[in-house]
Scaffold this active site. Structure first.
Site, PDB file in Angstrom:
ATOM      1  N   ASP A  62       1.160   4.216  -3.363  1.00  0.00           N
ATOM      2  CA  ASP A  62       0.925   5.505  -2.751  1.00  0.00           C
ATOM      3  C   ASP A  62       1.726   6.105  -2.982  1.00  0.00           C
ATOM      4  OD1 ASP A  62      -2.042   3.853  -2.361  1.00  0.00           O
ATOM      5  OD2 ASP A  62      -1.279   4.689   0.128  1.00  0.00           O
ATOM      6  N   SER A  79      -7.300   1.176  -4.148  1.00  0.00           N
ATOM      7  CA  SER A  79      -6.127   2.293  -3.010  1.00  0.00           C
ATOM      8  C   SER A  79      -4.873   2.827  -4.466  1.00  0.00           C
ATOM      9  CB  SER A  79      -5.795   1.397  -1.817  1.00  0.00           C
ATOM     10  OG  SER A  79      -5.808   0.428  -3.197  1.00  0.00           O
ATOM     11  N   GLU A  92       0.465  -1.150  -0.473  1.00  0.00           N
ATOM     12  CA  GLU A  92       0.139   0.046  -0.183  1.00  0.00           C
ATOM     13  C   GLU A  92       0.697   1.399  -0.014  1.00  0.00           C
ATOM     14  OE1 GLU A  92      -2.735   1.737  -0.558  1.00  0.00           O
ATOM     15  OE2 GLU A  92      -3.894   0.135  -0.330  1.00  0.00           O
TER      16      GLU A  92
END
Length: 644
Positions: free
Chosen positions: A314, A559, A310
């Site tokens: 990002d 995400s 994650e």
């Protein structure tokens, strides 16, 4: 109807809705909150020890909160004469601070109940009252019972109650009380991250390792790489081509862009360098500006996709798309407790933070952390100004929060909008289902066999921008229209069971329900036509090439979509700041307006299955699969520059 005014009315009605006549409840008391849903994977073990201490945080009703939507629209709607005239933090505190009457009423109630003044404290921002008492004393005060719950797999324990009651005369002065009914649906952060992000709902679907082509030149919009495989491998250049990103920031010293990550999720420096070496060579060695919140650490002891993907995803794409803009990493929570949504809000908004924590131990990290190895310093309150743009790729099921909790936290996001921040949340990766594909029964309780749709929170808060997912169809190119993401994940979307329909999207939602009526009854979703709908906007969420743990993998999820849209708005802000204007702040009123249609690519194909159904369908205009569509930066910049 104003959203938070509606919620205030809803909560004021809870006593009559929830409280049946009872011989054990005094006549002038009524139930104030009831647990939203019984937690999965926990069982009630025993009554809590009555002699144990339990610091109680009482959230006081804020003044002017019923006008917060109107106030936010005044600085956010493109037709408003005060567009862009954002508030100062001081103005926010002064406007919404509870009244003297509210504070006095709650203090009098506590002292009349037998608590001495040395056990009662009011927070500096006047938003909370903390009471130091035993469980037995609190049970008598709130007419409730506290129990210990045990997690079936880990053995971890926490306490909570199913309902609590207040004197009717006090209810109008209190939003919520913690810890009470707000149950922790995720145990320790380390356990949940190993369970594929089950607690906060990070929905990344990680594919096998692969070998992407290396760029032949600096990855700038002037030197695009090979776009022939964008239908199977999404890269920086694919996104630049899809969303017409041909802009280099020039006001980086005045602009700010924050990415929130929750410990033990953490990026690896070697992964950033591997990614940049392949796709943006000039950025090798570049790192985010790291802000550690509540004893946070960018941990490297545990390395696996479940711990690193994650943050790697990002940062690789947020930094790659906005270079040379510095990106601020807001790393939240220590290794023992971790953190949640309230914790990062504390750090950027001191008015939300209390002297010892208004956070809920069943939802958030509580600091100082008294557990062995925990962060024993004070919680971080207002340690940095809210970034102009914030991206958060985490979520939880809306069904896991109470209306009072949802109301209080959503109001804080509205305050960030008033101060000029754009906040983006992922809308979820399971279509109309919740985390783990869990749906709801007829009573709104999570049920493995449920068929009622289960939207995501905080994405359903009407004062944030919810981001869904699209993809390039296999065999198509970046020049062809995208479709709703239906490869490995489904774009989260649907209708809130808590929030009412905000004015800015009322026309769009009404048009969709009229022209594309979903084939479902109220047993499936909130079909009243008067509820907040998500997502607001979308971006590609499939086949992202991510460097993680020293190799490249394909990653799927909203995400990924959230930091991409956040990056594009960061570039819009740069152009406005360079022109002597302010950041755009809350963008929803603009992107739903007719004048911004040319700044968006409408997505009309695909659906978002879940809960034993095909979910909703994409359509012309806004839809509960892809929102208003995907952004076109080259068109958005002049549209936003035309605003004051």
């Amino acid at each position: 109807m104003r959203i938070l005014a509606y919620l205030a009315t809803l909560i004021s009605l809870l006593p009559s809705v929830l409280a049946a006549p009872s011989s054990t409840l005094p006549a002038r008391y009524a139930v104030h909150e009831r647990r939203a849903a019984e937690p999965l994977h926990w069982h009630l073990s025993r009554r809590a020890n009555p002699s144990s201490a339990l610091p109680l945080n009482i959230g006081l009703r804020q003044q002017n909160i019923e006008n917060i939507e109107e106030m936010l629209m005044a600085v956010s709607h493109p037709s408003s004469p005060t567009y862009g005239q954002h508030w100062s933090a001081k103005q926010v505190v002064e406007t919404f601070s509870p009244t003297n009457e509210t504070i006095g009423s709650v203090l009098t109630w506590l002292m009349d109940s037998g608590f001495s003044s040395d056990k009662i404290r009011v927070s500096g921002n006047r938003g909370w009252v903390q009471l130091h008492a035993t469980i037995a004393e609190i049970e008598e005060l709130l007419h409730t019972e506290y129990h210990v719950y045990t997690h079936l797999e880990t053995g971890e324990e926490q306490i909570g109650c199913k309902t609590y009651s207040l004197p009717v005369r006090i209810q109008e002065h209190v939003d919520l009380i913690r810890p009470t009914v707000h149950f922790n649906h995720h145990p320790s952060p380390a356990y949940e991250v190993n369970k594929r992000f089950g607690g906060l709902g990070v929905g990344d679907d990680v594919g096998p390792t692969m070998s992407p082509k290396k760029v032949q030149a600096s990855a700038s919009s002037d030197s695009p790489g090979d776009l022939s495989e964008c239908d199977s491998m999404t890269t920086l250049d694919c996104l630049r081509a899809l969303y017409n990103i041909n802009y280099t920031p020039v006001a980086t010293d005045k602009n700010t862009f924050g990415v929130v990550e929750f410990t033990p999720q953490a990026f690896l420096e070697a992964d950033l360098d591997l990614f940049f070496a392949n796709f943006s060579p000039s950025q090798v060695g570049t790192r985010p500006v790291t802000v550690l919140i509540d004893g946070a650490v960018v941990q490297t002891d545990n390395q696996a996709p479940s711990f690193n993907v994650e943050s790697d995803l990002d940062l690789e794409y947020a930094m790659g798309l906005t270079t040379p803009q510095p990106v601020t990493l807001l790393q939240v929570g220590d290794l023992v407790e971790g953190g949640s949504f309230d914790n990062w809000l504390d750090a950027v908004d001191a008015s939300f933070c209390t002297f010892e924590g208004g956070d809920d131990p069943s939802q958030d990290g509580i600091y100082p952390d008294t557990q062995p190895g925990g962060f024993d310093g004070p919680e971080d309150c207002g340690i940095l100004p809210p970034p102009n743009v914030v991206s958060i790729s985490y979520a939880q099921d809306e069904s896991s929060v109470t209306p009072a909790f949802a109301m209080r936290q959503c109001a804080e996001h509205a305050k960030l909008g008033l101060m000029g921040s754009s906040v983006f949340y992922s809308s979820g990766d399971r279509g109309v289902a919740g985390n783990g594909n869990v749906c709801l029964d007829n009573d709104g309780t999570p049920d493995a066999n449920g068929v009622k749709f289960n939207p995501q929170f905080p994405a359903t808060c009407p004062f944030v921008t919810a981001v869904g997912a699209t993809q390039i169809n296999p065999g198509s190119t970046v020049s062809d229209p995208e479709v709703a993401c239906m490869t490995r994940i489904f774009s989260g979307g649907g209708f809130s069971n808590i929030y009412s329909l905000p004015d800015y999207q009322s026309e769009a939602v009404s048009s969709y329900l009229t022209n594309n009526p979903p084939p479902f009854t109220a047993q499936r979703f909130n079909n009243s036509g008067n509820s907040r709908a998500i997502p607001d906007i979308s971006a590609n969420g499939a086949n992202y090439v991510v460097a993680v743990n020293g190799e490249f993998r394909l990653v799927f999820g909203t995400s990924a979509s959230a930091p991409v849209v956040a990056s594009i708005i960061t570039l819009v802000n740069d152009a406005r700041i360079a022109a002597g204007k302010k950041p755009v702040g809350f963008i929803n009123p603009a992107i739903y307006s007719d004048q911004f249609k040319n700044g968006l690519n409408d997505i009309t194909t695909g659906d978002n299955p879940g809960c034993g159904s095909n979910g909703f369908s994409a359509a012309v205009g806004w839809d509960p699969v892809t929102g208003v569509g995907t952004p076109n930066l080259a068109n958005l910049i002049p549209l936003f520059l035309n605003l004051p």
